[in-house]
Design a protein around this motif. Structure first.
Motif, PDB file in Angstrom:
ATOM      1  N   ASP A 171       0.732  -1.067   0.058  1.00 58.16           N
ATOM      2  CA  ASP A 171      -0.118  -0.044   0.018  1.00 58.16           C
ATOM      3  C   ASP A 171       0.857   1.301   0.072  1.00 58.16           C
ATOM      4  O   ASP A 171       0.511   2.138  -0.503  1.00 58.16           O
ATOM      5  CB  ASP A 171      -0.840   0.042   1.104  1.00 58.16           C
ATOM      6  CG  ASP A 171      -2.010  -1.186   1.313  1.00 58.16           C
ATOM      7  OD1 ASP A 171      -2.300  -1.661   0.183  1.00 58.16           O
ATOM      8  OD2 ASP A 171      -2.642  -1.532   2.147  1.00 58.16           O
ATOM      9  N   HIS A 172       1.939   1.318   0.735  1.00 58.03           N
ATOM     10  CA  HIS A 172       2.931   2.275   0.860  1.00 58.03           C
ATOM     11  C   HIS A 172       3.294   2.732  -0.695  1.00 58.03           C
ATOM     12  O   HIS A 172       3.688   3.653  -1.003  1.00 58.03           O
ATOM     13  CB  HIS A 172       3.939   2.119   1.993  1.00 58.03           C
ATOM     14  CG  HIS A 172       5.072   3.302   1.869  1.00 58.03           C
ATOM     15  ND1 HIS A 172       4.608   4.487   2.374  1.00 58.03           N
ATOM     16  CD2 HIS A 172       6.221   3.267   1.055  1.00 58.03           C
ATOM     17  CE1 HIS A 172       5.820   5.054   2.280  1.00 58.03           C
ATOM     18  NE2 HIS A 172       6.827   4.389   1.526  1.00 58.03           N
ATOM     19  N   ILE A 173       3.977   1.630  -1.269  1.00 57.13           N
ATOM     20  CA  ILE A 173       4.576   1.607  -2.617  1.00 57.13           C
ATOM     21  C   ILE A 173       3.406   2.161  -3.767  1.00 57.13           C
ATOM     22  O   ILE A 173       3.728   3.104  -4.461  1.00 57.13           O
ATOM     23  CB  ILE A 173       5.079   0.221  -3.053  1.00 57.13           C
ATOM     24  CG1 ILE A 173       6.381   0.098  -2.254  1.00 57.13           C
ATOM     25  CG2 ILE A 173       5.738   0.412  -4.556  1.00 57.13           C
ATOM     26  CD1 ILE A 173       7.068  -1.246  -2.458  1.00 57.13           C
ATOM     27  N   LEU A 174       2.226   1.747  -3.525  1.00 60.11           N
ATOM     28  CA  LEU A 174       1.077   1.981  -4.520  1.00 60.11           C
ATOM     29  C   LEU A 174       0.950   3.467  -4.151  1.00 60.11           C
ATOM     30  O   LEU A 174       0.418   4.080  -5.247  1.00 60.11           O
ATOM     31  CB  LEU A 174       0.021   0.952  -4.390  1.00 60.11           C
ATOM     32  CG  LEU A 174      -0.024  -0.161  -4.955  1.00 60.11           C
ATOM     33  CD1 LEU A 174      -1.223  -0.903  -4.507  1.00 60.11           C
ATOM     34  CD2 LEU A 174       0.421  -0.382  -6.353  1.00 60.11           C
ATOM     35  N   ALA A 175       0.948   3.861  -2.814  1.00 55.35           N
ATOM     36  CA  ALA A 175       0.625   5.225  -2.700  1.00 55.35           C
ATOM     37  C   ALA A 175       1.645   6.276  -3.452  1.00 55.35           C
ATOM     38  O   ALA A 175       1.468   7.168  -3.983  1.00 55.35           O
ATOM     39  CB  ALA A 175       0.368   5.488  -1.379  1.00 55.35           C
ATOM     40  N   GLN A 176       2.777   5.801  -3.534  1.00 56.71           N
ATOM     41  CA  GLN A 176       3.906   6.449  -3.974  1.00 56.71           C
ATOM     42  C   GLN A 176       3.884   6.336  -5.572  1.00 56.71           C
ATOM     43  O   GLN A 176       4.854   7.205  -6.188  1.00 56.71           O
ATOM     44  CB  GLN A 176       5.006   6.001  -3.460  1.00 56.71           C
ATOM     45  CG  GLN A 176       5.447   6.705  -2.089  1.00 56.71           C
ATOM     46  CD  GLN A 176       6.810   5.764  -1.469  1.00 56.71           C
ATOM     47  OE1 GLN A 176       7.605   5.422  -2.240  1.00 56.71           O
ATOM     48  NE2 GLN A 176       7.019   6.225  -0.156  1.00 56.71           N
TER      49      GLN A 176
END
Length: 151
Positions: free
Chosen positions: A138-143
């Motif tokens: 989720d963190h990677i997708l948000a970036q």
């Protein structure tokens, strides 16, 4: 060894461990459905429900022409079919056939087994590991997805 060297070593070992896990899983999953390419396997896993070809291309970070080629091959094998999108008759939806759903289930079961074998973790630890992986995802997708990803 000072604290800085310990931290450097820890970060290096974590990174190498992640790479080792990736290659271990990659090796185990290569044996699953050997008649399918890695991209075709990822395609089937991603196609949990009917999707427009353009949306699937975006999710997989693939050119529409690449996705069309993959879809053609999977359609020829009886794993996917194209249907007109009822919301926009100009667009096509891709969906799994019954055979495609069975192949997807086999891939997912094999992925779960491969993860258990590769990590050696008991179920409780796998649940914790999964929760952490989802947070990382989720963190990677948000970036924004990294360029050049194969899916």
């Amino acid at each position: 060894m000072n604290d800085s060297e310990n931290i450097d070593s820890l970060h290096g070992e974590m990174t190498l461990s992640i790479v080792l896990l990736y290659w271990s899983l990659h090796d185990r999953l290569d044996c699953v459905s050997p008649h399918l390419s890695k991209q075709e396997r990822l395609f089937l896993i991603r196609l949990a429900s009917p999707l427009r070809m353009g949306n699937l291309a975006k999710i997989m970070q693939a050119l529409p022409s690449t996705l069309t080629t993959l879809a053609d091959g999977l359609e020829a094998q009886g794993l996917v079919q194209r249907q007109r999108d009822p919301d926009d008759r100009r667009a096509w939806l891709l969906e799994l056939t019954q055979t495609g759903h069975a192949a997807r289930r086999e891939l997912l079961e094999s992925a779960g087994l491969a993860l258990r074998e590769a990590t050696g973790l008991p179920d409780a630890d796998l649940e914790t590991f999964s929760a952490l992986l989802f947070r990382i995802r989720d963190h990677i997708l948000a970036q924004g997805l990294p360029k050049g990803m194969p899916f």
